[in-house]
Design a protein around this motif. Structure first.
Motif, PDB file in Angstrom:
ATOM      1  N   SER A  57       0.808  -1.222   0.000  1.00  0.00           N
ATOM      2  CA  SER A  57       0.000   0.000   0.000  1.00  0.00           C
ATOM      3  C   SER A  57       0.845   1.278   0.000  1.00  0.00           C
ATOM      4  N   ILE A  58       2.170   1.123  -0.076  1.00  0.00           N
ATOM      5  CA  ILE A  58       3.045   2.298  -0.080  1.00  0.00           C
ATOM      6  C   ILE A  58       3.160   2.831  -1.513  1.00  0.00           C
ATOM      7  N   ILE A  67       8.945   2.904   7.689  1.00  0.00           N
ATOM      8  CA  ILE A  67       8.999   2.635   9.127  1.00  0.00           C
ATOM      9  C   ILE A  67       7.605   2.584   9.737  1.00  0.00           C
ATOM     10  N   GLU A  68       6.728   3.441   9.276  1.00  0.00           N
ATOM     11  CA  GLU A  68       5.365   3.461   9.825  1.00  0.00           C
ATOM     12  C   GLU A  68       4.628   2.148   9.585  1.00  0.00           C
ATOM     13  N   ARG A  69       5.078   1.332   8.631  1.00  0.00           N
ATOM     14  CA  ARG A  69       4.432   0.058   8.349  1.00  0.00           C
ATOM     15  C   ARG A  69       5.236  -1.127   8.879  1.00  0.00           C
ATOM     16  N   ALA A  70       6.160  -0.877   9.781  1.00  0.00           N
ATOM     17  CA  ALA A  70       7.003  -1.948  10.316  1.00  0.00           C
ATOM     18  C   ALA A  70       6.217  -2.983  11.114  1.00  0.00           C
ATOM     19  N   ASP A  71       5.046  -2.604  11.615  1.00  0.00           N
ATOM     20  CA  ASP A  71       4.220  -3.556  12.360  1.00  0.00           C
ATOM     21  C   ASP A  71       2.995  -3.986  11.555  1.00  0.00           C
ATOM     22  N   SER A  72       3.055  -3.814  10.245  1.00  0.00           N
ATOM     23  CA  SER A  72       1.958  -4.199   9.356  1.00  0.00           C
ATOM     24  C   SER A  72       1.758  -5.714   9.354  1.00  0.00           C
ATOM     25  N   ARG A  78       6.194  -5.114   6.302  1.00  0.00           N
ATOM     26  CA  ARG A  78       6.904  -5.316   7.565  1.00  0.00           C
ATOM     27  C   ARG A  78       8.413  -5.486   7.335  1.00  0.00           C
ATOM     28  N   THR A  79       8.764  -6.222   6.299  1.00  0.00           N
ATOM     29  CA  THR A  79      10.182  -6.461   5.999  1.00  0.00           C
ATOM     30  C   THR A  79      10.869  -5.172   5.572  1.00  0.00           C
ATOM     31  N   LEU A  80      10.241  -4.415   4.683  1.00  0.00           N
ATOM     32  CA  LEU A  80      10.801  -3.123   4.274  1.00  0.00           C
ATOM     33  C   LEU A  80      10.901  -2.170   5.461  1.00  0.00           C
ATOM     34  N   GLY A  81       9.887  -2.212   6.336  1.00  0.00           N
ATOM     35  CA  GLY A  81       9.895  -1.347   7.506  1.00  0.00           C
ATOM     36  C   GLY A  81      11.047  -1.660   8.435  1.00  0.00           C
ATOM     37  N   LEU A  82      11.301  -2.944   8.652  1.00  0.00           N
ATOM     38  CA  LEU A  82      12.397  -3.331   9.540  1.00  0.00           C
ATOM     39  C   LEU A  82      13.755  -3.010   8.921  1.00  0.00           C
ATOM     40  N   ALA A  83      13.891  -3.202   7.604  1.00  0.00           N
ATOM     41  CA  ALA A  83      15.141  -2.834   6.931  1.00  0.00           C
ATOM     42  C   ALA A  83      15.399  -1.335   7.058  1.00  0.00           C
TER      43      ALA A  83
END
Length: 246
Positions: A57-58, A67-72, A78-83
């Motif tokens: 959805s980005i 980062i805002e979707r790290a807990d998606s 989630r993977t992109l957010g954590l990276a």
């Protein structure tokens, strides 16, 4: 959810950093950032067995959006957010008090029962050679062997463990909260592997005691390895370190 706690802290550190490049890829998803002090590369293990037909959805990629979707619940987000969190962490991390060491150096002579979360063959072999009573848990059936337990048994066996060495990919697959909750007896809880590049302060107040990760020393070499899908090529541009969380 621990990832929500981590992302909230990480968002305070994005000021002054720009997203240079990124890729959702194998073996690692990666994010490259740049600030006045230079560039930093963050990675997160990509878990093919977790990927379904998600739609990301980005629409406008940015460091903050990732980062805002790290807990998606969407594993790609989630993977992109954590990276992205790891890239921010590696930009800001102070390793002056860290040890350029391996995770095995953390274990005392009589460590008791050790849980290895994720079948990491070199580490499992080293633990067995030390004579440690080791329980290896793995979610991906393709990585099982005769000495591997299904991760379904973690819930029942973790309360018996004196030490836990967990692949930091448990942040990606969302099992970290359960692991910390069940490992109530463990005096040592280590997140290990490249995915564990977090700032230690992001985990203060949790049961995590150490991060055993990799610092990218040669960004160009590490990035080329990632683009070529090479574990070894990426790791040649890195140096292992161990940092205390508490």
């Amino acid at each position: 959810m621990l990832l929500t706690h981590i992302k909230t802290k990480a968002l305070r550190f994005v000021e002054g950093l720009n997203l240079v490049d990124f890729s959702f890829a194998l073996p690692y998803t990666w994010v490259l950032v740049e600030g006045s002090e230079g560039k930093a590369l963050g990675v997160a293990m990509t878990l093919p067995e977790e990927i379904q037909r998600y739609t990301n959805s980005i629409n406008k990629p940015s460091l903050r959006a990732f980062i805002e979707r790290a807990d998606s619940l969407n594993v790609i987000e989630r993977t992109l957010g954590l990276a992205a969190i790891n890239a921010v962490s590696q930009y800001h991390i102070d390793l002056s008090t860290a040890e350029w060491a391996d995770v095995l150096d953390l274990l005392p002579e009589n460590a008791g029962k050790i849980a290895l979360i994720g079948n990491m063959p070199p580490l499992a072999k080293a633990l067995h050679e030390k004579g440690a009573e080791t329980f290896v848990f793995e979610r991906n059936a393709k990585l099982w062997n005769r000495d591997t337990y299904s991760d379904a048994l973690e819930y029942h066996l973790l309360p018996e463990m004196d030490a836990v060495i967990a692949s930091a990919s448990c942040l990606v697959n969302g099992t970290i909260d359960m692991l910390l909750d069940r490992a109530r007896k463990a005096r040592l809880f280590v997140l290990t592997g490249p995915t564990g590049q977090l700032l230690p302060e992001f985990l203060r107040g949790t049961k995590v005691t150490h991060l055993a990760a990799m610092k990218v020393i040669d960004t160009e070499k590490a990035l080329l390895g990632l683009k070529l899908g090479s574990f070894r090529g990426f790791e040649e541009g890195n140096r292992k370190y161990v940092a205390k969380v508490r």
